[in-house]
Design an enzyme around this catalytic site. Structure first.
Site, PDB file in Angstrom:
ATOM      1  CE  LYS A 200     -34.952 -34.570  22.759  1.00 39.58           C
ATOM      2  NZ  LYS A 200     -33.799 -33.834  23.240  1.00 39.58           N
TER       3      LYS A 200
HETATM    4  N1  T4K Z   1     -31.311 -35.669  17.607  1.00 45.49           N
HETATM    5  C1  T4K Z   1     -31.822 -34.479  17.959  1.00 45.49           C
HETATM    6  C2  T4K Z   1     -32.541 -33.678  16.933  1.00 45.49           C
HETATM    7  C3  T4K Z   1     -31.676 -34.022  19.283  1.00 45.49           C
HETATM    8  O1  T4K Z   1     -32.165 -32.829  19.641  1.00 45.49           O
HETATM    9  C4  T4K Z   1     -31.003 -34.831  20.201  1.00 45.49           C
HETATM   10  C5  T4K Z   1     -30.795 -34.389  21.562  1.00 45.49           C
HETATM   11  C6  T4K Z   1     -30.501 -36.075  19.786  1.00 45.49           C
HETATM   12  C7  T4K Z   1     -30.676 -36.471  18.469  1.00 45.49           C
HETATM   13  C8  T4K Z   1     -29.768 -37.000  20.715  1.00 45.49           C
HETATM   14  O2  T4K Z   1     -30.594 -37.449  21.770  1.00 45.49           O
HETATM   15  P1  T4K Z   1     -29.928 -38.087  23.095  1.00 45.49           P
HETATM   16  O3  T4K Z   1     -28.746 -38.894  22.680  1.00 45.49           O
HETATM   17  O4  T4K Z   1     -29.540 -36.936  24.024  1.00 45.49           O
HETATM   18  O5  T4K Z   1     -31.015 -38.944  23.683  1.00 45.49           O
HETATM   19  C9  T4K Z   1     -29.770 -31.106  25.252  1.00 45.49           C
HETATM   20  C10 T4K Z   1     -29.886 -32.598  25.418  1.00 45.49           C
HETATM   21  O6  T4K Z   1     -28.775 -33.141  26.136  1.00 45.49           O
HETATM   22  C11 T4K Z   1     -30.080 -33.356  24.143  1.00 45.49           C
HETATM   23  O7  T4K Z   1     -30.636 -34.593  24.480  1.00 45.49           O
HETATM   24  C12 T4K Z   1     -31.066 -32.635  23.221  1.00 45.49           C
HETATM   25  N2  T4K Z   1     -31.192 -33.261  21.949  1.00 45.49           N
HETATM   26  C13 T4K Z   1     -30.608 -31.222  23.012  1.00 45.49           C
HETATM   27  C14 T4K Z   1     -31.548 -30.478  22.097  1.00 45.49           C
HETATM   28  O8  T4K Z   1     -30.616 -30.572  24.269  1.00 45.49           O
HETATM   29  P2  T4K Z   1     -27.891 -29.379  25.652  1.00 45.49           P
HETATM   30  O9  T4K Z   1     -26.447 -29.380  25.310  1.00 45.49           O
HETATM   31  O10 T4K Z   1     -28.718 -28.230  25.229  1.00 45.49           O
HETATM   32  O11 T4K Z   1     -28.106 -29.707  27.204  1.00 45.49           O
HETATM   33  P3  T4K Z   1     -27.990 -28.803  28.515  1.00 45.49           P
HETATM   34  O12 T4K Z   1     -27.363 -29.587  29.575  1.00 45.49           O
HETATM   35  O13 T4K Z   1     -27.349 -27.524  28.161  1.00 45.49           O
HETATM   36  O14 T4K Z   1     -29.489 -28.581  28.963  1.00 45.49           O
HETATM   37  C15 T4K Z   1     -30.490 -28.185  28.119  1.00 45.49           C
HETATM   38  C16 T4K Z   1     -31.600 -27.446  28.844  1.00 45.49           C
HETATM   39  O15 T4K Z   1     -32.333 -28.332  29.678  1.00 45.49           O
HETATM   40  C17 T4K Z   1     -31.154 -26.324  29.748  1.00 45.49           C
HETATM   41  O16 T4K Z   1     -32.127 -25.301  29.662  1.00 45.49           O
HETATM   42  C18 T4K Z   1     -31.166 -26.941  31.134  1.00 45.49           C
HETATM   43  C19 T4K Z   1     -32.302 -27.923  31.059  1.00 45.49           C
HETATM   44  N3  T4K Z   1     -32.154 -29.120  31.885  1.00 45.49           N
HETATM   45  C20 T4K Z   1     -31.232 -30.054  31.493  1.00 45.49           C
HETATM   46  C21 T4K Z   1     -31.063 -31.195  32.227  1.00 45.49           C
HETATM   47  C22 T4K Z   1     -30.065 -32.222  31.811  1.00 45.49           C
HETATM   48  C23 T4K Z   1     -32.916 -29.292  33.018  1.00 45.49           C
HETATM   49  O17 T4K Z   1     -33.731 -28.412  33.370  1.00 45.49           O
HETATM   50  N4  T4K Z   1     -32.756 -30.437  33.756  1.00 45.49           N
HETATM   51  C24 T4K Z   1     -31.883 -31.419  33.390  1.00 45.49           C
HETATM   52  O18 T4K Z   1     -31.812 -32.455  34.052  1.00 45.49           O
HETATM   53  O19 T4K Z   1     -28.463 -30.728  25.001  1.00 45.49           O
END
Ligand code: T4K
Length: 399
Positions: A200
């Protein structure tokens, strides 16, 4: 820049990038400042349970969003659960399906039934007319989502909620630092929920916050996030452990210090994407409402296969081969995920149409203007020569 189809990595050309270009790369801010805060927390020997850094972060969030209370949590999913539980919501919660799974999951985890509602075809946020059709005596709350940082139809939803006597909350996970009608998101409905996940604009590794003007609700939230222990140290509710640690707060404060810079950089990145892809048939980079403030964290590309001749997923694969990794925010929509799919499946026309077309593109301070020009040259080439690419694909691209 890529000009010929044979320049594309899927057809044997060199990848456009050496390091992967990701959506959601963390905005850390001043690393030395973060480490100093962490050292301070270690010296202070108070690492969680409402520590001074988490309290400082809450104060800053409340100031920025213009609300009386900000309650920091370990993530936004838990914050959504807490707010639904603390507000005594029962029955059904009307929400969009074009959102992250966390939105319906939070309701389901506290024993509520998510009711998916279609969205406005342009904004991707709840369509108030469709919401009204879904309100029944079983409705306990409406949960709007400020998708991609663009405000849900706050005024109409507030009217509906008041008229029908149901609670109104907003999932503002994408919308820190954004406004609606010139007012900061955070102060609308009964409460709003922010995410400070690593991906974020303001990030705390993991983190979230509920913002509200309702002092009694805030007090219940503070107790519920800490096992239900109230201010008299009595366990008066079935709480959970959803506290924010001092390490997360140290990160959140440091990322917050850098927020203005991040926002400006995101704004310039978004403008460059818009200008580079302007006029490309079948491709639209979603604009932001110029009258509102936004964090510009989500650069949303909508593709139209009928015009480009190229399926969205193929464009994504083609970009991935170049080491550009767009995200499907959000596809499939929640109502078509195995966990929520019904038989026969619910049909949400505008949600499904947007969901089939969407690609989120990389932005943030670590994405350079040169990177963006390069990404756009690939998108432009793909969109303009979509049919040819499709024809070459079957022969050239391994299954
Ligand atoms: N409501 C909405 C509308 C949301 O979009 C979200 C979360 C929530 C509620 C819940 O919020 P939290 O409980 O998480 O605070 C990611 C996030 O984990 C999630 O927080 C986020 N939305 C969602 C839209 O995206 P994934 O499954 O896409 O995560 P992941 O691991 O595949 O990584 C996403 C992208 O970020 C990739 O391009 C890699 C990059 N990345 C990720 C991490 C963790 C980095 O570059 N560095 C990092 O450290 O869910």
């Amino acid at each position: 820049m890529k000009r010929a189809l044979t320049d594309l990595a899927v057809f044997g050309g060199p990848a456009a990038f050496l390091r992967p270009l990701l959506v959601g790369m963390p905005t850390v801010g001043d690393r030395a400042r973060f480490l100093a805060r962490l050292e301070w927390a270690l010296d202070n020997e108070w690492l969680t349970n409402g520590g001074p850094l988490a309290t400082e972060l809450e104060g800053r969030i409340a100031d920025i969003t213009g609300v009386r209370h900000a309650v920091a949590t370990c993530n936004a999913t838990a914050a959504l659960q807490l707010v639904l539980r603390a507000s005594g919501v029962t029955g059904q919660v009307i929400m969009p399906s074009l959102t992250f799974a966390a939105t319906p999951h939070a309701a389901s985890w506290v024993g509520l039934e998510p009711v998916f509602c279609d969205v406005d075809p342009v904004t991707g946020c709840l369509d108030p007319a469709r919401v009204e059709e879904l309100i029944t005596p079983a409705t306990g709350a409406i949960l709007g989502v400020h998708l991609w940082g663009r405000a849900a139809p706050v005024a109409e939803l507030e009217m509906l909620a008041a008229e029908h006597g149901v609670k109104l909350f907003f999932d503002a996970a994408h919308a820190f630092g954004c406004t609606f009608g010139g007012r900061s998101i955070g102060g609308f409905g009964d409460a709003e929920v922010f995410s400070f996940h690593a991906t974020k604009t303001v990030m705390a590794f993991e983190g979230g916050a509920v913002t509200t003007d309702d002092g009694e609700l805030a007090e219940r939230l503070v107790a519920l996030r800490n096992f239900g222990i109230d201010r008299n140290k009595s366990v008066t509710a079935v709480g959970m452990n959803a506290k924010m640690s001092e390490a997360s707060a140290a990160m959140g404060l440091t990322s917050l210090d850098a927020f203005e810079e991040t926002r400006e950089r995101n704004r310039d990145n978004h403008a460059l994407y818009r200008s580079e892809l302007h006029g490309v048939p079948g491709i639209e980079v979603l604009p932001f409402d110029e009258r509102e403030r936004n964090n510009h964290q989500y650069v949303i590309l909508l593709t139209d296969r009928a015009v480009t001749g190229l399926h969205r997923d193929r464009l994504r694969t083609l970009l991935q081969a170049e080491k550009v990794f767009p995200r499907l925010y959000f596809s499939p929509p929640c109502h078509l995920m195995p966990v929520y799919r019904t038989d026969p499946p619910l049909r949400l026309e505008h949600t499904e149409r947007l969901s089939e077309r969407v690609l989120a593109l990389p932005t943030g301070p670590s994405v350079s203007f040169e990177d963006i020009r390069r990404v756009c040259s690939i998108v432009r080439l793909a969109a303009e020569r979509g049919e040819q690419i499709d024809a070459m694909w079957a022969q050239a691209v391994p299954a």
